[in-house]
Design a protein around this motif. Structure first.
Motif, short mmCIF file in Angstrom:
data_model
loop_
_atom_site.label_atom_id
_atom_site.label_comp_id
_atom_site.label_asym_id
_atom_site.label_seq_id
_atom_site.Cartn_x
_atom_site.Cartn_y
_atom_site.Cartn_z
N ALA A 176 -5.30 3.71 -11.76
CA ALA A 176 -5.88 4.82 -12.52
C ALA A 176 -7.19 5.27 -11.90
N ALA A 177 -7.90 4.34 -11.26
CA ALA A 177 -9.16 4.69 -10.60
C ALA A 177 -8.93 5.62 -9.42
N PHE A 178 -7.69 5.62 -8.90
CA PHE A 178 -7.32 6.52 -7.81
C PHE A 178 -6.55 7.74 -8.33
N HIS A 179 -6.61 7.94 -9.64
CA HIS A 179 -5.93 9.05 -10.30
C HIS A 179 -4.42 9.00 -10.09
N MET A 180 -3.88 7.79 -10.03
CA MET A 180 -2.44 7.60 -9.88
C MET A 180 -1.88 7.09 -11.19
N HIS A 181 -1.25 7.99 -11.94
CA HIS A 181 -0.71 7.64 -13.26
C HIS A 181 0.82 7.74 -13.31
N ALA A 182 1.42 8.41 -12.33
CA ALA A 182 2.88 8.55 -12.30
C ALA A 182 3.50 7.32 -11.63
N THR A 183 3.26 6.16 -12.25
CA THR A 183 3.76 4.90 -11.69
C THR A 183 5.16 4.60 -12.22
N LEU A 184 5.80 3.60 -11.60
CA LEU A 184 7.18 3.27 -11.99
C LEU A 184 7.42 1.77 -11.86
N GLU A 185 8.12 1.21 -12.83
CA GLU A 185 8.56 -0.19 -12.75
C GLU A 185 9.99 -0.20 -12.22
N PHE A 186 10.18 -0.74 -11.04
CA PHE A 186 11.50 -0.75 -10.40
C PHE A 186 11.68 -2.12 -9.75
N ASP A 187 12.24 -3.05 -10.49
CA ASP A 187 12.42 -4.41 -9.99
C ASP A 187 13.71 -4.47 -9.19
N THR A 188 13.59 -4.75 -7.88
CA THR A 188 14.78 -4.77 -7.01
C THR A 188 15.63 -6.03 -7.26
N VAL A 189 15.05 -7.02 -7.94
CA VAL A 189 15.81 -8.23 -8.25
C VAL A 189 16.64 -8.02 -9.51
N ALA A 190 15.98 -7.53 -10.57
CA ALA A 190 16.68 -7.24 -11.83
C ALA A 190 16.87 -5.72 -11.93
N PHE A 191 17.92 -5.21 -11.27
CA PHE A 191 18.11 -3.76 -11.14
C PHE A 191 18.44 -3.11 -12.48
N SER A 192 17.83 -1.94 -12.70
CA SER A 192 18.11 -1.12 -13.86
C SER A 192 18.35 0.31 -13.40
N PHE A 193 19.51 0.88 -13.75
CA PHE A 193 19.78 2.26 -13.33
C PHE A 193 18.79 3.22 -13.94
N GLU A 194 18.34 2.94 -15.16
CA GLU A 194 17.37 3.83 -15.81
C GLU A 194 16.08 3.92 -15.01
N ALA A 195 15.68 2.80 -14.38
CA ALA A 195 14.47 2.81 -13.55
C ALA A 195 14.69 3.71 -12.33
N GLU A 196 15.86 3.62 -11.73
CA GLU A 196 16.16 4.46 -10.58
C GLU A 196 16.20 5.94 -10.99
N LYS A 197 16.78 6.20 -12.14
CA LYS A 197 16.84 7.57 -12.64
C LYS A 197 15.44 8.14 -12.86
N ARG A 198 14.55 7.32 -13.42
CA ARG A 198 13.17 7.77 -13.64
C ARG A 198 12.44 8.02 -12.33
N LEU A 199 12.80 7.27 -11.30
CA LEU A 199 12.20 7.49 -9.99
C LEU A 199 12.51 8.90 -9.49
N TYR A 200 13.77 9.29 -9.57
CA TYR A 200 14.16 10.63 -9.13
C TYR A 200 13.53 11.71 -10.02
N GLN A 201 13.41 11.41 -11.30
CA GLN A 201 12.79 12.37 -12.22
C GLN A 201 11.31 12.57 -11.91
N LYS A 202 10.63 11.50 -11.53
CA LYS A 202 9.23 11.62 -11.14
C LYS A 202 9.10 12.44 -9.86
N MET A 203 10.05 12.27 -8.95
CA MET A 203 10.07 13.09 -7.74
C MET A 203 10.25 14.56 -8.10
N GLN A 204 11.11 14.82 -9.06
CA GLN A 204 11.33 16.21 -9.51
C GLN A 204 10.03 16.83 -10.01
#
Length: 258
Positions: A176-204
């Protein structure tokens, strides 16, 4: 056709960056649905060169992913760039990075870092992969300062998050100190499709011209994921029914006992 190519039909270039051993190659394998991409070892600097892969929606290419070498000496890189800034005060920050990347020779100690910077400058967006188990050390602060000079959108991606809620909160505070608020939790070990979907949505959100192309990928992946879940549910149901209906006649049972 290429001479009339517009942003709407151009492929999105995504650089996957970060310190060594944060899970960059693992993330790309997850996004590609392939275990063949790259080399994964429990050693620093496993990825030595920039590697490219393409994600498709059916037969339509959507984006290029670039796996970059780990930033191993962020302090020396920061010092080098700072010296360039002091010498060329009239240049924009991104021009300083360009000057650095073109001035590094093959045998330079910062050659690996220069490969990363060159790919950052060629890309449309950066995925900054973070191992939340690591404390927020000076090297991460320096990396973030260097990457922000590129003026590229950056999505910090938190990896290895399971059981590390406290560390995750700390990382969010530092970013947040670098003004980075569009973060994402994407655990490559415990995969969640919703996390991947949110990644593409943040890109949008960060890259409006690529909105429709990314939506095509989201729709395709969602349809495929739903079909996969349905297929899995059917198999489990069939197994339950087969077990519930399994019968052994008395003679066979006696033979088994004998």
């Amino acid at each position: 056709r290429n001479s009339h190519r517009t942003t709407s039909d151009a492929l999105l270039n995504v650089a996957v960056v970060g310190h060594t051993n944060t899970g960059k190659t693992s993330l790309i394998r997850t996004m590609l649905r392939s275990s063949e991409f790259g080399v994964i070892e429990d050693a620093a600097g496993t990825t030595r060169h920039v590697e490219q892969a393409t994600i498709f929606a059916d037969d339509d290419p959507i984006l290029h992913l670039y796996d970059t070498p780990g930033l191993e000496d962020s302090r020396a890189l920061f010092v080098k760039i700072k010296k360039l800034q002091d010498k060329s005060k009239l240049l924009l920050p991104v021009q300083i990075l360009e000057q650095f990347s073109t001035g590094i020779t093959v045998d330079d100690p910062l050659e690996q870092e220069a490969k990363v910077i060159r790919q950052i400058l060629r890309s449309d967006i950066l995925l900054y992969i973070i191992d939340v188990r690591e404390p927020f050390l000076e090297k991460y602060r320096l990396e973030l300062e260097i990457m922000t000079l590129s003026a590229k959108p950056i999505i910090p991606v938190f990896n290895f998050i399971a059981g590390h809620d406290r560390e995750l909160v700390t990382w969010r505070q530092h970013l947040a100190a670098f003004h980075m608020h569009a973060t994402l939790e994407f655990d490559t070990v415990a995969f969640s499709f919703e996390a991947e979907k949110r990644l593409y949505q943040k890109m949008q959100t960060l890259l409006e011209p690529y909105y429709k192309r990314l939506q095509k990928l989201i729709d395709y992946r969602e349809k495929f994921w739903n079909q996969l879940c349905l297929s899995g549910a059917k198999r489990v149901t069939e197994l339950i029914i087969n077990v519930a209906c399994y019968r052994v006649d008395e003679s066979t049972r006696n033979d088994l006992i004998d």
